[in-house]
Write a protein that holds these residues in place. Structure first.
Motif, PDB file in Angstrom:
ATOM      1  N   LEU A 309       0.887  -1.300  -0.138  1.00 61.16           N
ATOM      2  CA  LEU A 309      -0.062   0.128   0.031  1.00 61.16           C
ATOM      3  C   LEU A 309       0.915   1.220   0.013  1.00 61.16           C
ATOM      4  N   ALA A 310       2.151   1.216   0.737  1.00 61.66           N
ATOM      5  CA  ALA A 310       2.886   2.494   0.693  1.00 61.66           C
ATOM      6  C   ALA A 310       3.149   2.602  -0.584  1.00 61.66           C
ATOM      7  N   LYS A 311       3.972   1.330  -1.213  1.00 61.52           N
ATOM      8  CA  LYS A 311       4.491   1.645  -2.630  1.00 61.52           C
ATOM      9  C   LYS A 311       3.528   2.260  -3.520  1.00 61.52           C
ATOM     10  N   LEU A 312       2.128   1.867  -3.505  1.00 61.68           N
ATOM     11  CA  LEU A 312       1.049   2.363  -4.349  1.00 61.68           C
ATOM     12  C   LEU A 312       1.048   3.720  -4.223  1.00 61.68           C
ATOM     13  N   VAL A 313       0.890   4.365  -2.937  1.00 61.41           N
ATOM     14  CA  VAL A 313       0.866   5.570  -2.648  1.00 61.41           C
ATOM     15  C   VAL A 313       1.957   6.462  -3.289  1.00 61.41           C
ATOM     16  N   PHE A 314       3.091   5.889  -3.238  1.00 60.24           N
ATOM     17  CA  PHE A 314       4.123   6.734  -3.437  1.00 60.24           C
ATOM     18  C   PHE A 314       4.536   6.685  -4.903  1.00 60.24           C
ATOM     19  N   THR A 315       4.222   5.603  -5.498  1.00 59.96           N
ATOM     20  CA  THR A 315       4.452   5.672  -6.964  1.00 59.96           C
ATOM     21  C   THR A 315       3.192   6.311  -7.852  1.00 59.96           C
ATOM     22  N   ALA A 316       1.877   6.288  -7.169  1.00 63.12           N
ATOM     23  CA  ALA A 316       0.791   7.129  -7.826  1.00 63.12           C
ATOM     24  C   ALA A 316       0.876   8.632  -7.595  1.00 63.12           C
ATOM     25  N   VAL A 317       1.580   9.333  -6.631  1.00 57.44           N
ATOM     26  CA  VAL A 317       1.784  10.496  -6.270  1.00 57.44           C
ATOM     27  C   VAL A 317       2.932  10.791  -7.383  1.00 57.44           C
ATOM     28  N   THR A 318       4.140  10.142  -7.370  1.00 58.31           N
ATOM     29  CA  THR A 318       5.138  10.547  -8.256  1.00 58.31           C
ATOM     30  C   THR A 318       4.791  10.635  -9.588  1.00 58.31           C
ATOM     31  N   LEU A 319       4.109   9.540 -10.239  1.00 52.71           N
ATOM     32  CA  LEU A 319       3.917   9.524 -11.572  1.00 52.71           C
ATOM     33  C   LEU A 319       2.608  10.433 -11.755  1.00 52.71           C
ATOM     34  N   GLY A 320       1.704  10.586 -10.736  1.00 56.39           N
ATOM     35  CA  GLY A 320       0.451  11.286 -11.053  1.00 56.39           C
ATOM     36  C   GLY A 320       0.708  12.921 -11.096  1.00 56.39           C
ATOM     37  N   THR A 321       1.690  13.368 -10.463  1.00 60.87           N
ATOM     38  CA  THR A 321       2.286  14.813 -10.297  1.00 60.87           C
ATOM     39  C   THR A 321       3.149  15.154 -11.375  1.00 60.87           C
ATOM     40  N   GLY A 322       3.538  14.032 -12.269  1.00 64.78           N
ATOM     41  CA  GLY A 322       4.513  14.690 -13.394  1.00 64.78           C
ATOM     42  C   GLY A 322       5.791  14.084 -13.725  1.00 64.78           C
ATOM     43  N   PHE A 323       6.338  13.240 -12.562  1.00 62.51           N
ATOM     44  CA  PHE A 323       7.492  12.737 -12.601  1.00 62.51           C
ATOM     45  C   PHE A 323       7.377  11.424 -13.613  1.00 62.51           C
ATOM     46  N   VAL A 324       8.631  11.061 -13.904  1.00 61.63           N
ATOM     47  CA  VAL A 324       8.387  10.036 -15.124  1.00 61.63           C
ATOM     48  C   VAL A 324       9.299   8.745 -14.719  1.00 61.63           C
ATOM     49  N   GLY A 325       9.108   7.618 -15.448  1.00 59.24           N
ATOM     50  CA  GLY A 325       9.602   6.431 -15.407  1.00 59.24           C
ATOM     51  C   GLY A 325       8.816   5.457 -15.553  1.00 59.24           C
ATOM     52  N   GLY A 326       8.957   4.111 -15.283  1.00 55.70           N
ATOM     53  CA  GLY A 326       8.132   2.897 -15.687  1.00 55.70           C
ATOM     54  C   GLY A 326       7.177   2.600 -14.527  1.00 55.70           C
ATOM     55  N   GLU A 327       6.388   1.545 -14.612  1.00 57.13           N
ATOM     56  CA  GLU A 327       5.339   1.288 -13.963  1.00 57.13           C
ATOM     57  C   GLU A 327       5.419   0.034 -13.526  1.00 57.13           C
ATOM     58  N   ALA A 328       6.174  -0.735 -14.421  1.00 62.81           N
ATOM     59  CA  ALA A 328       6.303  -2.134 -14.089  1.00 62.81           C
ATOM     60  C   ALA A 328       7.013  -2.632 -12.973  1.00 62.81           C
ATOM     61  N   ILE A 329       8.227  -2.185 -12.666  1.00 63.62           N
ATOM     62  CA  ILE A 329       8.761  -2.518 -11.268  1.00 63.62           C
ATOM     63  C   ILE A 329       7.920  -2.261 -10.082  1.00 63.62           C
ATOM     64  N   PRO A 330       7.220  -0.993 -10.064  1.00 61.11           N
ATOM     65  CA  PRO A 330       6.296  -0.737  -8.854  1.00 61.11           C
ATOM     66  C   PRO A 330       5.371  -1.724  -8.853  1.00 61.11           C
ATOM     67  N   LEU A 331       4.937  -2.174  -9.780  1.00 61.06           N
ATOM     68  CA  LEU A 331       3.713  -3.179  -9.867  1.00 61.06           C
ATOM     69  C   LEU A 331       3.968  -4.114  -9.414  1.00 61.06           C
ATOM     70  N   PHE A 332       5.549  -4.609  -9.626  1.00 64.51           N
ATOM     71  CA  PHE A 332       5.946  -5.894  -9.501  1.00 64.51           C
ATOM     72  C   PHE A 332       6.145  -5.936  -8.016  1.00 64.51           C
ATOM     73  N   PHE A 333       6.606  -4.737  -7.189  1.00 59.65           N
ATOM     74  CA  PHE A 333       6.880  -4.696  -5.972  1.00 59.65           C
ATOM     75  C   PHE A 333       5.531  -4.939  -5.253  1.00 59.65           C
ATOM     76  N   MET A 334       4.413  -4.052  -5.668  1.00 60.66           N
ATOM     77  CA  MET A 334       3.201  -4.031  -5.025  1.00 60.66           C
ATOM     78  C   MET A 334       2.518  -5.613  -5.098  1.00 60.66           C
ATOM     79  N   GLY A 335       2.700  -6.166  -6.143  1.00 62.16           N
ATOM     80  CA  GLY A 335       2.138  -7.599  -6.079  1.00 62.16           C
ATOM     81  C   GLY A 335       3.110  -8.557  -5.440  1.00 62.16           C
ATOM     82  N   ALA A 336       4.442  -8.481  -5.352  1.00 68.68           N
ATOM     83  CA  ALA A 336       5.109  -9.325  -4.541  1.00 68.68           C
ATOM     84  C   ALA A 336       5.156  -9.130  -3.189  1.00 68.68           C
ATOM     85  N   THR A 337       4.900  -8.006  -2.763  1.00 66.73           N
ATOM     86  CA  THR A 337       4.727  -7.725  -1.172  1.00 66.73           C
ATOM     87  C   THR A 337       3.523  -7.841  -0.673  1.00 66.73           C
TER      88      THR A 337
END
Length: 435
Positions: A309-337
């Motif tokens: 849940l923490a990773k979900l919030v951090f990633t959603a805020v990061t990319l939702g406010t205009g920073f860039v990168g990929g979303e696969a590894i954050p999704l890997f993190f969320m799913g695995a944890t």
């Protein structure tokens, strides 16, 4: 007889052309992707040793916003092609609606390096895919190819970028065809996509010597009816997590664009401040950057129960406010944890459920069930084939018509139970639901 010979001659000339162009794109994209991977690893290591860099994230956001606002918009054929649309612009290019500016690759690389170095929560495959699209556009411009071949090359660029980023050439080939649309695969693109993905994988690993992260499943449960029921139930949970992330990430983006009137600099500055505050609240930087350490840990030992849940919030805020990168590894993190968290309740092996979550959450977010299944086969060496196939299909169906990329076109609804108009995009479906 002459007509038949001419037909086959034309067929083989096209085939050879696709293989050559696909290979060229694969070689170039893999080289830039290797640079991306190595640089990201270096910048991530530097940041982890210097905690104070996180306080410069708002300033990094201003720089990133300035780059996108002043250099990221290109007009072509009276159409605005905004590189800030990221993977959505690449998808629109596959559909022939827009074009990928050649500068997009360089801009997204700079943006990703800034985001990673200062502690935004992001991955890397997004930059690789966009660089792939940018290089494909440059090849198309150089050889003056027709629109049909141009679309094929964009898909090849996607395949090369994804395959090289994860060391999964078969997955990359299918991902390039599957990413742009739900319910339709353009199998004609398989030849250039395969050529690009395998050429890219060979260059990244054999020539440049890059070592990809490895994850191991210690125990795979024996095939049984009860275990299948548990896997299906877990896949439903994982699919809902992918929906929650997609909705939150796009909700933050919509709200921040409206609040700051699409001023990328202001959005990213405030987003950086929020990430700094969240980091202080969390008391650690486990959820900043790529989070590879905890991702690896989730396969071996217990992780904090709400890490997903923490990773979900951090990633959603990061990319939702205009920073860039990929979303696969954050999704890997969320799913695995999340899999790590629920493994005791479901009475399934920890590493197996972490692997299942990694694949299923990615599948639900990306809407690419075949690519996700192939990724499981390549990443986990074919273990648990039946379970991963079931999990991918269930996650794909239960995630509904949501996803990471609003530009994905729904050629055919996932099920007749969904009342969706054929040919709509995910973005339009969302707007109709709200209205």
């Amino acid at each position: 007889m002459n007509a038949t010979i001419l037909k086959y001659k034309n067929f083989f000339s096209i085939l050879v052309r696709w293989i050559i162009f696909g290979s060229i794109i694969g070689i170039i994209v893999s080289s830039t992707t290797t640079f991306l991977l190595e640089t990201n690893d270096y910048l991530g290591d530097v940041r982890e040793k210097r905690d104070w860099l996180i306080f410069l994230l708002p300033l990094g956001g201003v720089i990133l916003g300035y780059i996108y606002m002043n250099y990221g918009k290109v007009f072509s054929n009276n159409t605005l092609n905004d590189t800030a649309e990221l993977n959505n612009l690449v998808i629109d290019a596959v559909h022939g609606k827009k074009v990928v500016p050649r500068r997009m690759g360089l801009i997204v690389y700079l943006g990703t390096f800034i985001t990673v170095f200062f502690g935004g929560s992001t991955g890397r495959e997004g930059a690789a895919v966009q660089m792939g699209g940018s290089i494909a556009a440059a090849v198309n411009k150089l050889f003056r190819l027709n629109m049909f071949d141009s679309k094929m090359l964009i898909m090849s660029g996607i395949s090369a970028g994804f395959g090289a980023a994860f060391g999964a050439p078969i997955t990359g080939a299918v991902f390039g065809m599957e990413m742009a649309a739900l319910g339709k695969l353009k199998f004609e693109a398989l030849v250039p996509c395969l050529a690009a993905s395998f050429a890219g994988h060979f260059m990244t690993t054999a020539v440049w010597g890059h070592k990809h992260e490895e994850f191991y499943i210690q125990i795979v449960p024996h095939l049984s009816f009860i275990t299948f029921i548990k896997v299906i139930l877990a896949a439903v949970i994982f699919s809902l997590l992918s929906v929650l992330y997609s909705q939150m990430r796009h909700g933050i983006q919509t709200f921040s664009e409206k609040l700051f009137k699409k001023n990328h600099m202001k959005r990213a500055f405030v987003g950086g401040l929020i990430i700094v505050a969240l980091t202080l609240i969390a008391g650690s930087q486990d959820y900043n950057g790529r989070g590879l350490d905890m991702l690896q840990q989730s396969f071996k030992e217990d992780v904090p129960p709400f890490a997903f849940l923490a990773k979900l919030v951090f990633t959603a805020v990061t990319l939702g406010t205009g920073f860039v990168g990929g979303e696969a590894i954050p999704l890997f993190f969320m799913g695995a944890t999340l899999g790590n968290t629920i493994h005791t309740f479901m009475d399934l092996p920890m590493s197996f459920l972490a692997a299942l979550g990694l694949i299923a959450v990615f599948c639900g977010g990306a809407n690419t069930p075949l690519a996700a299944f192939l990724l499981a086969m390549e990443m986990f060496h074919g273990k648990g084939l039946e379970y991963f196939f079931a999990a991918c299909m269930v996650s794909y169906l239960f995630s509904g018509h949501h996803g990471l990329w609003p530009s994905q076109k729904i050629y055919e609804p996932k099920s007749r139970l969904y009342n969706i108009t054929y040919g709509e995009t995910i973005e339009n479906v969302e707007k109709k639901k709200k209205s």
